[in-house]
Design a protein around this motif. Structure first.
Motif, PDB file in Angstrom:
ATOM      1  N   THR A   6       0.829  -1.211   0.000  1.00  0.00           N
ATOM      2  CA  THR A   6       0.000   0.000   0.000  1.00  0.00           C
ATOM      3  C   THR A   6       0.862   1.259   0.000  1.00  0.00           C
ATOM      4  OG1 THR A   6      -0.109  -0.078   2.431  1.00  0.00           O
ATOM      5  CG2 THR A   6      -1.909  -1.141   1.209  1.00  0.00           C
ATOM      6  N   ASP A   7       2.070   1.158  -0.544  1.00  0.00           N
ATOM      7  CA  ASP A   7       3.015   2.279  -0.490  1.00  0.00           C
ATOM      8  C   ASP A   7       2.461   3.541  -1.143  1.00  0.00           C
ATOM      9  OD1 ASP A   7       4.674   0.519   0.749  1.00  0.00           O
ATOM     10  OD2 ASP A   7       6.137   0.351  -0.878  1.00  0.00           O
ATOM     11  N   GLY A   8       1.782   3.391  -2.274  1.00  0.00           N
ATOM     12  CA  GLY A   8       1.253   4.565  -2.974  1.00  0.00           C
ATOM     13  C   GLY A   8       0.211   5.304  -2.148  1.00  0.00           C
ATOM     14  N   ILE A   9      -0.708   4.560  -1.541  1.00  0.00           N
ATOM     15  CA  ILE A   9      -1.731   5.170  -0.692  1.00  0.00           C
ATOM     16  C   ILE A   9      -1.072   5.827   0.515  1.00  0.00           C
ATOM     17  CG2 ILE A   9      -3.808   4.746   0.679  1.00  0.00           C
ATOM     18  CD1 ILE A   9      -4.302   2.269  -1.060  1.00  0.00           C
ATOM     19  N   VAL A 132     -11.131  -0.889   2.380  1.00  0.00           N
ATOM     20  CA  VAL A 132     -11.948  -0.373   1.277  1.00  0.00           C
ATOM     21  C   VAL A 132     -11.116   0.537   0.378  1.00  0.00           C
ATOM     22  CG1 VAL A 132     -13.929   1.081   0.678  1.00  0.00           C
ATOM     23  CG2 VAL A 132     -14.123  -0.581   2.528  1.00  0.00           C
ATOM     24  N   ARG A 133     -10.293   1.390   0.987  1.00  0.00           N
ATOM     25  CA  ARG A 133      -9.436   2.299   0.211  1.00  0.00           C
ATOM     26  C   ARG A 133      -8.511   1.496  -0.711  1.00  0.00           C
ATOM     27  NH1 ARG A 133      -7.268   7.492   1.567  1.00  0.00           N
ATOM     28  NH2 ARG A 133      -5.968   8.201  -0.162  1.00  0.00           N
ATOM     29  N   PHE A 134      -7.926   0.434  -0.190  1.00  0.00           N
ATOM     30  CA  PHE A 134      -7.037  -0.401  -0.990  1.00  0.00           C
ATOM     31  C   PHE A 134      -7.792  -1.073  -2.132  1.00  0.00           C
ATOM     32  CE2 PHE A 134      -5.655  -4.817  -1.727  1.00  0.00           C
ATOM     33  CZ  PHE A 134      -4.445  -4.565  -2.358  1.00  0.00           C
ATOM     34  N   LEU A 135      -8.960  -1.633  -1.850  1.00  0.00           N
ATOM     35  CA  LEU A 135      -9.735  -2.328  -2.883  1.00  0.00           C
ATOM     36  C   LEU A 135     -10.193  -1.364  -3.970  1.00  0.00           C
ATOM     37  CD1 LEU A 135     -11.892  -4.775  -0.712  1.00  0.00           C
ATOM     38  CD2 LEU A 135      -9.832  -5.303  -2.040  1.00  0.00           C
ATOM     39  N   GLU A 136     -10.578  -0.150  -3.563  1.00  0.00           N
ATOM     40  CA  GLU A 136     -11.026   0.833  -4.558  1.00  0.00           C
ATOM     41  C   GLU A 136      -9.873   1.323  -5.423  1.00  0.00           C
ATOM     42  OE1 GLU A 136     -15.007   2.780  -2.526  1.00  0.00           O
ATOM     43  OE2 GLU A 136     -13.071   3.731  -2.126  1.00  0.00           O
ATOM     44  N   GLU A 137      -8.672   1.346  -4.875  1.00  0.00           N
ATOM     45  CA  GLU A 137      -7.500   1.723  -5.670  1.00  0.00           C
ATOM     46  C   GLU A 137      -7.153   0.617  -6.673  1.00  0.00           C
ATOM     47  OE1 GLU A 137      -4.854   4.243  -5.387  1.00  0.00           O
ATOM     48  OE2 GLU A 137      -6.128   5.553  -4.184  1.00  0.00           O
ATOM     49  N   LYS A 138      -7.381  -0.617  -6.282  1.00  0.00           N
ATOM     50  CA  LYS A 138      -6.988  -1.751  -7.127  1.00  0.00           C
ATOM     51  C   LYS A 138      -8.014  -2.042  -8.221  1.00  0.00           C
ATOM     52  CE  LYS A 138      -5.511  -6.574  -7.055  1.00  0.00           C
ATOM     53  NZ  LYS A 138      -4.524  -6.274  -8.127  1.00  0.00           N
ATOM     54  N   TYR A 139      -9.295  -1.905  -7.897  1.00  0.00           N
ATOM     55  CA  TYR A 139     -10.353  -2.249  -8.845  1.00  0.00           C
ATOM     56  C   TYR A 139     -11.156  -1.011  -9.233  1.00  0.00           C
ATOM     57  CZ  TYR A 139      -9.456  -7.015  -7.151  1.00  0.00           C
ATOM     58  OH  TYR A 139      -8.861  -8.200  -6.808  1.00  0.00           O
ATOM     59  N   SER A 140     -11.525  -0.937 -10.498  1.00  0.00           N
ATOM     60  CA  SER A 140     -12.381   0.167 -10.942  1.00  0.00           C
ATOM     61  C   SER A 140     -13.785   0.022 -10.376  1.00  0.00           C
ATOM     62  CB  SER A 140     -12.435   0.212 -12.478  1.00  0.00           C
ATOM     63  OG  SER A 140     -12.937  -1.017 -12.998  1.00  0.00           O
ATOM     64  N   SER A 141     -14.196  -1.209 -10.103  1.00  0.00           N
ATOM     65  CA  SER A 141     -15.503  -1.475  -9.512  1.00  0.00           C
ATOM     66  C   SER A 141     -15.446  -2.790  -8.748  1.00  0.00           C
ATOM     67  CB  SER A 141     -16.586  -1.556 -10.593  1.00  0.00           C
ATOM     68  OG  SER A 141     -17.819  -1.994 -10.044  1.00  0.00           O
ATOM     69  N   LEU A 142     -16.180  -2.853  -7.642  1.00  0.00           N
ATOM     70  CA  LEU A 142     -16.290  -4.094  -6.882  1.00  0.00           C
ATOM     71  C   LEU A 142     -17.591  -4.828  -7.199  1.00  0.00           C
ATOM     72  CD1 LEU A 142     -14.955  -2.810  -3.443  1.00  0.00           C
ATOM     73  CD2 LEU A 142     -13.786  -4.337  -5.035  1.00  0.00           C
ATOM     74  N   VAL A 240      -1.179 -11.334  -3.045  1.00  0.00           N
ATOM     75  CA  VAL A 240      -1.304 -11.284  -1.591  1.00  0.00           C
ATOM     76  C   VAL A 240      -0.867  -9.910  -1.078  1.00  0.00           C
ATOM     77  CG1 VAL A 240      -0.651 -12.323   0.604  1.00  0.00           C
ATOM     78  CG2 VAL A 240      -0.796 -13.746  -1.442  1.00  0.00           C
ATOM     79  N   LEU A 241      -1.760  -9.270  -0.349  1.00  0.00           N
ATOM     80  CA  LEU A 241      -1.379  -8.084   0.418  1.00  0.00           C
ATOM     81  C   LEU A 241      -1.044  -8.584   1.807  1.00  0.00           C
ATOM     82  CD1 LEU A 241      -1.111  -4.960   0.499  1.00  0.00           C
ATOM     83  CD2 LEU A 241      -3.429  -4.910   1.437  1.00  0.00           C
ATOM     84  N   THR A 242       0.230  -8.620   2.129  1.00  0.00           N
ATOM     85  CA  THR A 242       0.657  -9.200   3.401  1.00  0.00           C
ATOM     86  C   THR A 242       0.428  -8.212   4.538  1.00  0.00           C
ATOM     87  OG1 THR A 242       2.947  -8.384   3.323  1.00  0.00           O
ATOM     88  CG2 THR A 242       2.449 -10.442   2.129  1.00  0.00           C
ATOM     89  N   ASN A 243       0.683  -8.673   5.769  1.00  0.00           N
ATOM     90  CA  ASN A 243       0.504  -7.784   6.916  1.00  0.00           C
ATOM     91  C   ASN A 243       1.681  -6.823   7.067  1.00  0.00           C
ATOM     92  OD1 ASN A 243       2.374  -9.718   7.798  1.00  0.00           O
ATOM     93  ND2 ASN A 243       1.679  -9.587   9.911  1.00  0.00           N
ATOM     94  N   LYS A 244       2.662  -6.932   6.224  1.00  0.00           N
ATOM     95  CA  LYS A 244       3.768  -5.974   6.189  1.00  0.00           C
ATOM     96  C   LYS A 244       3.606  -5.099   4.948  1.00  0.00           C
ATOM     97  CE  LYS A 244       7.040  -9.003   8.600  1.00  0.00           C
ATOM     98  NZ  LYS A 244       6.084 -10.080   8.886  1.00  0.00           N
ATOM     99  N   ARG A 245       3.724  -3.774   5.134  1.00  0.00           N
ATOM    100  CA  ARG A 245       3.497  -2.807   4.046  1.00  0.00           C
ATOM    101  C   ARG A 245       2.097  -2.965   3.468  1.00  0.00           C
ATOM    102  NH1 ARG A 245       8.214  -3.507  -0.119  1.00  0.00           N
ATOM    103  NH2 ARG A 245       7.233  -1.651  -1.050  1.00  0.00           N
ATOM    104  N   GLY A 246       1.157  -3.350   4.338  1.00  0.00           N
ATOM    105  CA  GLY A 246      -0.211  -3.577   3.916  1.00  0.00           C
ATOM    106  C   GLY A 246      -1.197  -2.659   4.618  1.00  0.00           C
ATOM    107  N   ILE A 247      -2.292  -3.244   5.099  1.00  0.00           N
ATOM    108  CA  ILE A 247      -3.343  -2.458   5.739  1.00  0.00           C
ATOM    109  C   ILE A 247      -2.851  -1.810   7.020  1.00  0.00           C
ATOM    110  CG2 ILE A 247      -5.622  -2.573   6.809  1.00  0.00           C
ATOM    111  CD1 ILE A 247      -5.577  -2.810   3.729  1.00  0.00           C
ATOM    112  N   GLY A 248      -2.032  -2.519   7.784  1.00  0.00           N
ATOM    113  CA  GLY A 248      -1.530  -1.961   9.043  1.00  0.00           C
ATOM    114  C   GLY A 248      -0.736  -0.684   8.858  1.00  0.00           C
ATOM    115  N   ALA A 249      -0.088  -0.546   7.697  1.00  0.00           N
ATOM    116  CA  ALA A 249       0.699   0.661   7.425  1.00  0.00           C
ATOM    117  C   ALA A 249      -0.189   1.876   7.205  1.00  0.00           C
ATOM    118  CB  ALA A 249       1.580   0.431   6.192  1.00  0.00           C
ATOM    119  N   LEU A 250      -1.490   1.648   6.950  1.00  0.00           N
ATOM    120  CA  LEU A 250      -2.405   2.753   6.654  1.00  0.00           C
ATOM    121  C   LEU A 250      -3.248   3.195   7.849  1.00  0.00           C
ATOM    122  CD1 LEU A 250      -3.889   1.584   3.211  1.00  0.00           C
ATOM    123  CD2 LEU A 250      -1.903   3.038   3.615  1.00  0.00           C
TER     124      LEU A 250
END
Length: 260
Positions: A6-9, A132-142, A240-250
């Protein structure tokens, strides 16, 4: 296995927080804090110091619920707070959830939870909002995505599921009593885990082409371990979005963003 991050976010959030001049403060409220609470609180304080945000670190002990409420509401309504769980019993929480007046930063009150259930992403608890922020960045629509969530708490699983449903995803919440868990997970496009059991999910739970979001944290021998056994996924066509550099970083960054 392709490892995501999630570095970009994170960079976007850091830029936003760096450019903002904060005049309100954040209350970090705990009661008989566990080691996990202390670790998370330390991370928030570190962020506050980086972005010149005033904070109040207050630990309650034997105060009555009415005294806790009076203390919190003595602050300016533009100040924000986070209740670091676990915090007291149900009676304590019910009074607070109904009557706290200052800015709710982590969807603690019934009012904020109601908005979150109606689909307000801004009203979500911060971990759910980060997902949700990560999923919306990755996909144009869920829309039409089949999403399985292994967590049923009011801070992650329940509000996250309701939010994703408003985006027309098909959502399954998995509990320890859910039958055919492997089949449910394998049939998902996206699997989100936040159970706090180290390396619990191995390759037998997954299929090619999935996205796995690991939000779990377990502290073992001074290290933070996720819910997913990453080594077993090597060689699989899986993201895989791991628990390192992932959601916890945000989460701490998004918590402070909510002060703005």
């Amino acid at each position: 296995m392709k490892t995501l991050n999630t570095d970009g976010i994170k960079d976007t959030l850091v830029d936003k927080l760096t450019s903002h001049k904060f005049t309100n403060k954040i209350l970090l409220l705990s009661k008989n804090p566990t080691s996990e609470v202390l670790h998370y609180k330390k991370a928030i304080i570190k962020r506050c110091e980086k972005f010149a945000i005033e904070y109040v670190d207050y630990e309650f002990t034997t105060e009555k619920p009415e005294e806790i409420l009076a203390y919190i509401n003595s602050y300016d309504k533009e100040d924000g707070y986070i209740i670091l769980a676990p915090f007291g019993d149900g009676k304590d929480l019910a009074l607070l959830k109904d009557n706290i007046e200052i800015k709710d930063l982590d969807a603690f009150t019934y009012k904020a939870q109601g908005h979150a259930m109606e689909g307000s992403t801004e009203s979500l608890p911060q971990t759910a909002r980060a997902i949700v922020r990560f999923l919306e960045e990755k996909y144009s629509s869920l829309k039409g995505k089949n999403i399985a969530i292994s967590n049923k708490t009011t801070t992650i699983g329940k509000p996250l599921a309701m939010n994703l449903l408003t985006k027309y995803a098909t959502v399954t919440i998995i509990t320890r009593h859910t039958a055919n868990q492997k089949d449910l997970i394998k049939n998902a496009d996206i699997f989100i885990s936040a159970i706090g059991k180290a390396n619990f999910y191995d390759k037998t739970y997954f299929t090619e082409g999935m996205l796995v979001v690991d939000v779990g944290t377990t502290y073992l021998d001074g290290k933070i371990i996720g819910d997913v056994d990453y080594k077993s996924l090597e060689g699989m066509d899986i993201e895989v979005l791991t628990n390192k550099r992932g959601i916890g970083a945000l989460t701490t960054l998004m918590l402070l963003e909510s002060l703005i």
